[in-house]
Design a protein around this motif. Structure first.
Motif, PDB file in Angstrom:
ATOM      1  N   GLY A  47       0.707  -1.276   0.010  1.00 20.01           N
ATOM      2  CA  GLY A  47       0.098   0.012   0.029  1.00 20.01           C
ATOM      3  C   GLY A  47       0.823   1.314   0.131  1.00 20.01           C
ATOM      4  O   GLY A  47       0.275   2.474   0.005  1.00 20.01           O
ATOM      5  N   ASN A 184      -4.484   3.579  -6.490  1.00 17.41           N
ATOM      6  CA  ASN A 184      -5.920   3.462  -5.841  1.00 17.41           C
ATOM      7  C   ASN A 184      -6.195   1.975  -5.528  1.00 17.41           C
ATOM      8  O   ASN A 184      -6.906   1.796  -4.675  1.00 17.41           O
ATOM      9  CB  ASN A 184      -6.777   4.103  -6.959  1.00 17.41           C
ATOM     10  N   ARG A 185      -6.125   1.215  -6.838  1.00 19.21           N
ATOM     11  CA  ARG A 185      -6.175  -0.133  -6.344  1.00 19.21           C
ATOM     12  C   ARG A 185      -5.617  -0.682  -5.219  1.00 19.21           C
ATOM     13  O   ARG A 185      -6.199  -1.470  -4.396  1.00 19.21           O
ATOM     14  CB  ARG A 185      -6.075  -0.957  -7.545  1.00 19.21           C
ATOM     15  N   LYS A 187      -4.085   1.153  -2.682  1.00 18.05           N
ATOM     16  CA  LYS A 187      -4.463   1.597  -1.434  1.00 18.05           C
ATOM     17  C   LYS A 187      -6.067   0.948  -0.821  1.00 18.05           C
ATOM     18  O   LYS A 187      -6.196   0.828   0.425  1.00 18.05           O
ATOM     19  CB  LYS A 187      -4.806   3.023  -1.892  1.00 18.05           C
ATOM     20  N   HIS A 188      -6.833   0.854  -1.694  1.00 16.68           N
ATOM     21  CA  HIS A 188      -8.112   0.276  -1.403  1.00 16.68           C
ATOM     22  C   HIS A 188      -8.304  -1.277  -1.427  1.00 16.68           C
ATOM     23  O   HIS A 188      -9.364  -1.811  -1.221  1.00 16.68           O
ATOM     24  CB  HIS A 188      -9.291   0.956  -1.973  1.00 16.68           C
ATOM     25  N   LYS A 189      -7.068  -1.829  -2.010  1.00 13.22           N
ATOM     26  CA  LYS A 189      -7.062  -3.310  -2.098  1.00 13.22           C
ATOM     27  C   LYS A 189      -8.353  -3.884  -2.958  1.00 13.22           C
ATOM     28  O   LYS A 189      -9.065  -4.697  -2.571  1.00 13.22           O
ATOM     29  CB  LYS A 189      -6.973  -4.092  -0.525  1.00 13.22           C
ATOM     30  N   ARG A 190      -8.387  -3.190  -3.874  1.00 19.22           N
ATOM     31  CA  ARG A 190      -9.578  -3.704  -5.018  1.00 19.22           C
ATOM     32  C   ARG A 190      -8.870  -4.462  -5.963  1.00 19.22           C
ATOM     33  O   ARG A 190      -7.614  -4.317  -6.580  1.00 19.22           O
ATOM     34  CB  ARG A 190     -10.093  -2.280  -5.563  1.00 19.22           C
TER      35      ARG A 190
END
Length: 299
Positions: A47, A184-185, A187-190
């Motif tokens: 992250g 962003n992916r 950071k939000h674990k998407r």
């Protein structure tokens, strides 16, 4: 006699400004030191971002010759402005480009005095080309004859430099956009299971930097050759003014991204946002070029 002194001082300033600008650019281009820890974390998909990276203590020292050449170029520039104002019979107070030349000379003087104390050697990346551009802008003023027909090679160099520079900035902007998406992916674990679809953050960050490094000299060449039409700004044409404003804004933003990366360790998200902002201004210049013929046909 005035014409001779004016011409010689112009050529000397042009030569020394160009050499200093090239050395300042090489200083920034070769300063590719990276924070290994931050880059490793980013490359493994954690992250963390690259914004915490700092320049290494092993960074190459700045060139000692570049500031000297810049100072000599400024002396030639000042001599040229003084004599050219008499030759062209243009009052510096009444000319935008003469005033910009004086402003650039003052900026160079402050830079040369303060660069060691405040460790701002990297600012030469901005100061050198600006002095060169304002020198050329002043040179093309006060000509009594109509605008001469340009050689096709000159026009081709100007157009190709701008097009290739913008093409590389498009690649840099695309890499920057992918960086923000990937960050962003993470950071939000998407969509963690599909992380392999995009390159690691460190790869994208290096791609942004390398595309900018490749495109910046081309855009600088486009800015410098574009000063041939500087006299049109004195006429107050809104289209010409807006095109110049967006063009200089693009160059300035890209230069700041490279400068802050070299001097302050700005990487990752900050560099991505700056690159995208510069790309927006470059797109505005292209829109002006495209709208003008359409408007002319419509009339």
């Amino acid at each position: 006699m005035r014409e001779v002194v004016s011409g010689v001082s112009f050529l000397l300033a042009l030569l020394f400004y160009g050499a200093a600008s090239a050395l300042f650019f090489l200083d920034v281009a070769r300063n590719r030191t990276r924070g290994p820890a931050a880059l490793d974390l980013a490359g493994r998909g954690s992250g963390h971002t690259l914004d915490a990276a700092r320049p290494s203590s092993t960074a190459a020292p700045p060139s000692r010759l570049a500031p000297l050449l810049l100072g000599v170029g400024a002396l030639g520039h000042a001599t040229y402005v003084t004599f050219a104002s008499f030759v062209a019979r243009v009052c510096p107070v009444h000319s935008v480009h003469f005033m910009l030349s004086v402003a650039s000379l003052l900026a160079i003087a402050v830079y040369l005095v303060a660069r060691r104390r405040f460790r701002i050697d990297a600012l030469g990346l901005l100061i050198g080309p600006l002095g060169l551009a304002f020198l050329l802008g002043t040179f093309f003023l006060g000509k009594p004859h109509p605008e001469p027909k340009l050689h096709p090679t000159f026009i081709a160099a100007h157009v190709m430099a701008n097009l290739l520079g913008i093409a590389l900035f498009l690649l840099a902007g695309a890499s920057a956009a992918l960086y923000l998406v990937q960050e962003n992916r993470l950071k939000h674990k998407r969509h963690v299971e599909r992380m392999g679809n995009l390159p690691p953050l460190d790869i994208l960050d290096r791609a942004v930097h390398r595309f900018l490094i490749a495109g910046f000299p081309l855009l600088t060449l486009g800015i410098v050759t574009g000063t041939f039409w500087a006299h049109r700004l004195e006429m107050g044409n809104t289209e010409e003014v807006m095109r110049a404003v967006f063009g200089y804004a693009t160059w300035l933003l890209i230069a700041l991204v490279l400068l802050l990366r070299a001097a302050a360790g700005w990487r990752g998200r900050r560099a991505a946002y700056g690159t995208i902002a510069g790309l927006i201004f470059a797109a505005a210049v292209l829109v002006i070029y495209l709208v003008r013929p359409a408007a002319g046909l419509g009339g």
